[in-house]
Write an enzyme that holds these catalytic residues in place. Structure first.
Site, PDB file in Angstrom:
ATOM      1  N   HIS A   1       0.840  -1.206   0.000  1.00  0.00           N
ATOM      2  CA  HIS A   1       0.000   0.000   0.000  1.00  0.00           C
ATOM      3  C   HIS A   1       0.875   1.256   0.000  1.00  0.00           C
ATOM      4  CE1 HIS A   1      -3.048  -2.627   2.383  1.00  0.00           C
ATOM      5  NE2 HIS A   1      -3.531  -2.506   1.161  1.00  0.00           N
ATOM      6  N   LYS A  54     -17.570  -6.528   8.700  1.00  0.00           N
ATOM      7  CA  LYS A  54     -16.302  -7.215   8.970  1.00  0.00           C
ATOM      8  C   LYS A  54     -15.824  -6.921  10.380  1.00  0.00           C
ATOM      9  CE  LYS A  54     -13.898  -7.761   4.549  1.00  0.00           C
ATOM     10  NZ  LYS A  54     -12.746  -7.274   3.803  1.00  0.00           N
ATOM     11  N   SER A  65      -2.820  -7.780   3.273  1.00  0.00           N
ATOM     12  CA  SER A  65      -3.129  -7.582   4.697  1.00  0.00           C
ATOM     13  C   SER A  65      -3.551  -8.902   5.335  1.00  0.00           C
ATOM     14  CB  SER A  65      -4.259  -6.559   4.855  1.00  0.00           C
ATOM     15  OG  SER A  65      -3.884  -5.321   4.307  1.00  0.00           O
ATOM     16  N   ARG A  70      -1.815  -6.348  -8.172  1.00  0.00           N
ATOM     17  CA  ARG A  70      -0.629  -7.152  -7.898  1.00  0.00           C
ATOM     18  C   ARG A  70      -0.460  -8.262  -8.919  1.00  0.00           C
ATOM     19  NH1 ARG A  70      -2.641  -8.139  -1.907  1.00  0.00           N
ATOM     20  NH2 ARG A  70      -4.432  -8.412  -3.250  1.00  0.00           N
TER      21      ARG A  70
HETATM   22  O1  PNS Z   1      -8.860  -3.071  -0.055  1.00  0.00           O
HETATM   23  P1  PNS Z   1     -10.222  -3.634  -0.300  1.00  0.00           P
HETATM   24  O2  PNS Z   1     -10.820  -4.141   0.982  1.00  0.00           O
HETATM   25  O3  PNS Z   1     -10.217  -4.666  -1.392  1.00  0.00           O
HETATM   26  O4  PNS Z   1     -11.129  -2.394  -0.784  1.00  0.00           O
HETATM   27  C1  PNS Z   1     -12.418  -2.585  -1.277  1.00  0.00           C
HETATM   28  C2  PNS Z   1     -13.149  -1.220  -1.465  1.00  0.00           C
HETATM   29  C3  PNS Z   1     -13.140  -0.421  -0.184  1.00  0.00           C
HETATM   30  C4  PNS Z   1     -12.479  -0.448  -2.552  1.00  0.00           C
HETATM   31  C5  PNS Z   1     -14.600  -1.566  -1.898  1.00  0.00           C
HETATM   32  O5  PNS Z   1     -15.145  -2.513  -1.038  1.00  0.00           O
HETATM   33  C6  PNS Z   1     -15.512  -0.328  -1.921  1.00  0.00           C
HETATM   34  O6  PNS Z   1     -15.359   0.544  -2.726  1.00  0.00           O
HETATM   35  N1  PNS Z   1     -16.495  -0.292  -0.962  1.00  0.00           N
HETATM   36  C7  PNS Z   1     -17.412   0.805  -0.810  1.00  0.00           C
HETATM   37  C8  PNS Z   1     -18.840   0.429  -1.235  1.00  0.00           C
HETATM   38  C9  PNS Z   1     -18.999   0.591  -2.732  1.00  0.00           C
HETATM   39  O7  PNS Z   1     -18.821   1.645  -3.297  1.00  0.00           O
HETATM   40  N2  PNS Z   1     -19.368  -0.531  -3.383  1.00  0.00           N
HETATM   41  C10 PNS Z   1     -19.524  -0.587  -4.824  1.00  0.00           C
HETATM   42  C11 PNS Z   1     -18.172  -0.826  -5.487  1.00  0.00           C
HETATM   43  S1  PNS Z   1     -18.283  -0.923  -7.231  1.00  0.00           S
END
Ligand code: PNS
Length: 162
Positions: free
Chosen positions: A18, A42, A129, A91
């Site tokens: 990150h 979560k 993570s 990645r």
């Molecule tokens: O690092 P992560 O946990 O893979 O991040 C995921 C994240 C936070 C980018 C994704 O879950 C997100 O954008 N959540 C917010 C809700 C949202 O907008 N959902 C629609 C996504 S298309």
């Protein structure tokens, strides 16, 4: 118009992968907002406050990196911050399908915001993570894979859980 990017994620915890992406983003954009998702479903290892503190402490010397939290739709948060870019790290091929779906859904919801993907340095391509937490819980060494402050906090949590 300033180039404002949002780099969203769970960051539970922040890894050097990150950090690598954030530093690359800080060179490309006027501001990069590292946005921690508040996910009530979560059960995270680190609270949102701890995750924000880690990000702020890691980037205290990089003036255009900010830390914030968000809930709800990412695209709504990005618009509220007047961001024109969402940054995500890629990645491996295994990341691609999920990332493409999110990028296209976000574009469907708000075409004015572009998703930009960046590759981390090769030495972090296997770092996540989830694996960091697993390795530390089972007694492994993650030195060099997470910022020093994260390593110290992980070890502290482990000691207090014993
Ligand atoms: O690092 P992560 O946990 O893979 O991040 C995921 C994240 C936070 C980018 C994704 O879950 C997100 O954008 N959540 C917010 C809700 C949202 O907008 N959902 C629609 C996504 S298309």
């Amino acid at each position: 118009m300033p180039r404002i990017a949002v780099y969203p994620g769970s960051f539970d915890p922040l890894t050097n992968g990150h950090v690598d992406i954030i530093l690359r983003g800080a060179k490309l954009f006027d501001r990069i907002i590292v946005a921690v998702l508040i996910n009530a479903e979560k059960k995270p290892l680190f609270s949102v406050e701890e995750r924000l503190a880690i990000i702020r402490e890691t980037f205290k010397a990089t003036a255009n990196v900010e830390a914030d939290q968000f809930s709800g739709l990412l695209i709504d948060y990005a618009r509220a911050k007047q961001a024109n870019v969402i940054v995500r790290g890629l990645r491996a091929v295994s990341d691609f399908e999920y990332e493409m779906q999110m990028a296209l859904m976000n574009r469907h919801l708000q075409p004015a915001v572009e998703t930009v993907f960046m590759m981390p340095a090769e030495q972090y391509t296997y770092v996540s993570s989830r694996l960091i937490k697993e390795v530390v819980a089972l007694g492994g060494d993650v030195t060099g894979l997470v910022p020093a402050g994260v390593e110290a906090r992980l070890n502290r949590k482990k000691r207090t859980q014993k």
